[in-house]
Scaffold this active site. Structure first.
Site, PDB file in Angstrom:
ATOM      1  N   ASN A   9      85.315  25.865  72.501  1.00 16.89           N
ATOM      2  CA  ASN A   9      84.811  25.196  71.303  1.00 16.89           C
ATOM      3  C   ASN A   9      85.046  26.118  70.112  1.00 16.89           C
ATOM      4  O   ASN A   9      84.356  27.124  69.969  1.00 16.89           O
ATOM      5  CB  ASN A   9      83.305  24.918  71.490  1.00 16.89           C
ATOM      6  CG  ASN A   9      82.657  24.369  70.230  1.00 16.89           C
ATOM      7  OD1 ASN A   9      83.336  23.926  69.304  1.00 16.89           O
ATOM      8  ND2 ASN A   9      81.321  24.400  70.200  1.00 16.89           N
ATOM      9  N   LYS A  11      84.531  25.443  67.059  1.00 19.27           N
ATOM     10  CA  LYS A  11      83.578  25.156  65.967  1.00 19.27           C
ATOM     11  C   LYS A  11      84.342  25.061  64.633  1.00 19.27           C
ATOM     12  O   LYS A  11      85.465  24.591  64.610  1.00 19.27           O
ATOM     13  CB  LYS A  11      82.478  26.226  65.928  1.00 19.27           C
ATOM     14  CG  LYS A  11      81.892  26.500  67.311  1.00 19.27           C
ATOM     15  CD  LYS A  11      80.659  27.346  67.257  1.00 19.27           C
ATOM     16  CE  LYS A  11      80.216  27.686  68.656  1.00 19.27           C
ATOM     17  NZ  LYS A  11      78.935  28.332  68.718  1.00 19.27           N
ATOM     18  N   HIS A  93      76.061  19.016  70.924  1.00 18.99           N
ATOM     19  CA  HIS A  93      75.986  20.477  70.851  1.00 18.99           C
ATOM     20  C   HIS A  93      74.696  20.850  70.105  1.00 18.99           C
ATOM     21  O   HIS A  93      74.311  20.180  69.151  1.00 18.99           O
ATOM     22  CB  HIS A  93      77.214  21.030  70.124  1.00 18.99           C
ATOM     23  CG  HIS A  93      77.350  22.509  70.249  1.00 18.99           C
ATOM     24  ND1 HIS A  93      76.581  23.392  69.514  1.00 18.99           N
ATOM     25  CD2 HIS A  93      78.139  23.279  71.041  1.00 18.99           C
ATOM     26  CE1 HIS A  93      76.902  24.629  69.850  1.00 18.99           C
ATOM     27  NE2 HIS A  93      77.838  24.591  70.780  1.00 18.99           N
ATOM     28  N   GLU A  95      74.082  23.008  67.975  1.00 17.02           N
ATOM     29  CA  GLU A  95      74.233  23.232  66.530  1.00 17.02           C
ATOM     30  C   GLU A  95      74.153  21.917  65.774  1.00 17.02           C
ATOM     31  O   GLU A  95      73.647  21.873  64.648  1.00 17.02           O
ATOM     32  CB  GLU A  95      75.559  23.969  66.255  1.00 17.02           C
ATOM     33  CG  GLU A  95      75.457  25.432  66.670  1.00 17.02           C
ATOM     34  CD  GLU A  95      76.797  26.105  66.929  1.00 17.02           C
ATOM     35  OE1 GLU A  95      77.851  25.521  66.630  1.00 17.02           O
ATOM     36  OE2 GLU A  95      76.767  27.232  67.456  1.00 17.02           O
ATOM     37  N   GLU A 163      73.645  24.566  77.956  1.00 16.18           N
ATOM     38  CA  GLU A 163      73.790  25.620  76.962  1.00 16.18           C
ATOM     39  C   GLU A 163      72.421  25.967  76.380  1.00 16.18           C
ATOM     40  O   GLU A 163      71.952  25.299  75.444  1.00 16.18           O
ATOM     41  CB  GLU A 163      74.707  25.155  75.830  1.00 16.18           C
ATOM     42  CG  GLU A 163      76.112  24.829  76.267  1.00 16.18           C
ATOM     43  CD  GLU A 163      77.105  25.022  75.131  1.00 16.18           C
ATOM     44  OE1 GLU A 163      78.036  25.800  75.308  1.00 16.18           O
ATOM     45  OE2 GLU A 163      76.904  24.427  74.059  1.00 16.18           O
ATOM     46  N   GLY A 169      76.097  32.281  70.979  1.00 16.88           N
ATOM     47  CA  GLY A 169      76.507  33.198  69.915  1.00 16.88           C
ATOM     48  C   GLY A 169      75.618  34.415  69.752  1.00 16.88           C
ATOM     49  O   GLY A 169      75.712  35.119  68.744  1.00 16.88           O
ATOM     50  N   SER A 207      77.426  32.574  75.314  1.00 20.59           N
ATOM     51  CA  SER A 207      77.840  33.982  75.382  1.00 20.59           C
ATOM     52  C   SER A 207      78.613  34.321  76.656  1.00 20.59           C
ATOM     53  O   SER A 207      78.454  35.411  77.209  1.00 20.59           O
ATOM     54  CB  SER A 207      76.630  34.909  75.219  1.00 20.59           C
ATOM     55  OG  SER A 207      76.061  34.751  73.930  1.00 20.59           O
TER      56      SER A 207
HETATM   57  C1  PEP Z   1      79.135  27.175  72.214  1.00 20.59           C
HETATM   58  O1  PEP Z   1      79.261  27.086  71.011  1.00 20.59           O
HETATM   59  O2  PEP Z   1      79.142  26.140  72.896  1.00 20.59           O
HETATM   60  C2  PEP Z   1      78.996  28.480  72.823  1.00 20.59           C
HETATM   61  C3  PEP Z   1      78.691  28.529  74.087  1.00 20.59           C
HETATM   62  O3  PEP Z   1      79.180  29.565  71.988  1.00 20.59           O
HETATM   63  P1  PEP Z   1      79.288  31.106  72.451  1.00 20.59           P
HETATM   64  O4  PEP Z   1      80.210  31.165  73.639  1.00 20.59           O
HETATM   65  O5  PEP Z   1      79.868  31.812  71.259  1.00 20.59           O
HETATM   66  O6  PEP Z   1      77.910  31.560  72.798  1.00 20.59           O
END
Ligand code: PEP
Length: 248
Positions: A9, A11, A93, A95, A163, A169, A207
Site C-alpha cells: 500500500n 498510500k 483502511h 487511515e 491491521e 507506521g 510495521s
Molecule cells: C498499512 O498502511 O496498511 C501498513 C501496514 O503500513 P506500515 O507497513 O507502514 O505499518
C-alpha cells in the site's frame, strides 16, 4: 490451499518517477510462488498497470466509492479502477476510517460495489491501542467483520487484512501470540458465515519489515501481509516477498 499474498500500500506516495522501481520489482519477481499486489496512488494506476504488464504482479486501488458513477467530486468508482486495469482494491483502511469517519457499513457498501465489477476486495479491520488496552480487541474485530464484509464475499473476491491501528507506521508489532489469537478469531468468525471461509486469505499488516517478516509469516493463519512503508522500496519489499515464498 491458500495462495499467499504480499500486498503493498503506497498510500499518498509516489509520482511517475516511482514506476521504474515498480518495473524493477516485477522483473525481480517474474515467476513468484506467491501473489504480489501493489496499490499505488490513483494517479499512477494506469501507468503502473502498463509498467508491469509483462509480469504477474497485480495492481490495485486504495479506496473506491460505493456507487458506480455520479456527482461525487474527487471520488473514484470501482468501475473506474477496473477500467484503469486494477484487479483489487483496499477498503476500510484505518487511515480512512479515522480521517474520514468511514463506518463499517460504508466499507461494506464499497466492497459490494467493488465485488460486483469483479475486483478483489482487501477489507481491513483492526483495533486502536485504547481498545486493545481495554481488552476489547476481539469485540471490535468481530463487529468490524460483521458489518464490513458483504454477503457477496467469497474466497475468490475477498481478502481480510488484520491491521492493528497502533502498529501501522509505528515500528510496533503485536506479539506472535496476539496475531495468532486475532487471526484464529477471524478464521472462526468467517467460518460461521461463509462456506468457503477456509480458503479466504487473512493478511497481517502493521510495521512488517524484512527483519520481522519470517516470524510473522510463521504464524498459523497468516497468509501474507499488507505492507505500507516497506512496500515503497524494492530493497525492503523484495526480501519480504522472498520470505513469504520461503514460508510456504
Ligand atoms: C498499512 O498502511 O496498511 C501498513 C501496514 O503500513 P506500515 O507497513 O507502514 O505499518
Amino acid at each position: 490451499m491458500r495462495r499467499k499474498l504480499a500486498a503493498g500500500n503506497w498510500k499518498m506516495n509516489g509520482t511517475r518517477a516511482a514506476l521504474g522501481a515498480l518495473e524493477a520489482l516485477s522483473r525481480a519477481h517474474a515467476d513468484p510462488s506467491v501473489d504480489i499486489l501493489i496499490c499505488p496512488p490513483a494517479t499512477l494506476l494506469a501507468e503502473a498497470v502498463e509498467a508491469v504488464a509483462a509480469f504477474p504482479l497485480a495492481i490495485g486501488g486504495q479506496d473506491c466509492h460505493a456507487e458506480i458513477a455520479g456527482a461525487h467530486t474527487g471520488d473514484i468508482s470501482a468501475e473506474m479502477l477496473l477500467d484503469a486495469g486494477a484487479t483489487a482494491v483496499i477498503l476500510g483502511h484505518s487511515e480512512r476510517r479515522e480521517a474520514y469517519g468511514e463506518t463499517s457499513e460504508a466499507v461494506r457498501a464499497k466492497a459490494k460495489s467493488a465485488q460486483a465489477v469483479g475486483l478483489t476486495t482487501l477489507i481491513c479491520v483492526g483495533e486502536s491501542l485504547t481498545q486493545r488496552e481495554a481488552q476489547n480487541t476481539l469485540d471490535i474485530i468481530g463487529a468490524q467483520l460483521a458489518l464490513s464484509i458483504p454477503d457477496t464475499s467469497t474466497a475468490e473476491n475477498c481478502v481480510i487484512a488484520y491491521e492493528p491501528c497502533w502498529a501501522i507506521g509505528t515500528g510496533l508489532t503485536p506479539t506472535p501470540a496476539q496475531i495468532a489469537e486475532v487471526h484464529g478469531f477471524i478464521r472462526a468468525t468467517l467460518t460461521a458465515r461463509f462456506a468457503d471461509a477456509g480458503d479466504m486469505r487473512l493478511l497481517y499488516g502493521g510495521s512488517v519489515k524484512p527483519g520481522n517478516a519470517a516470524e510473522i509469516f510463521g504464524i498459523g493463519d497468516v497468509d501474507g501481509a499488507l505492507v505500507g512503508g516497506a512496500s515503497l522500496s524494492p530493497a525492503d519489499f523484495s526480501p519480504i516477498i522472498k520470505t513469504l515464498e520461503a514460508a510456504l
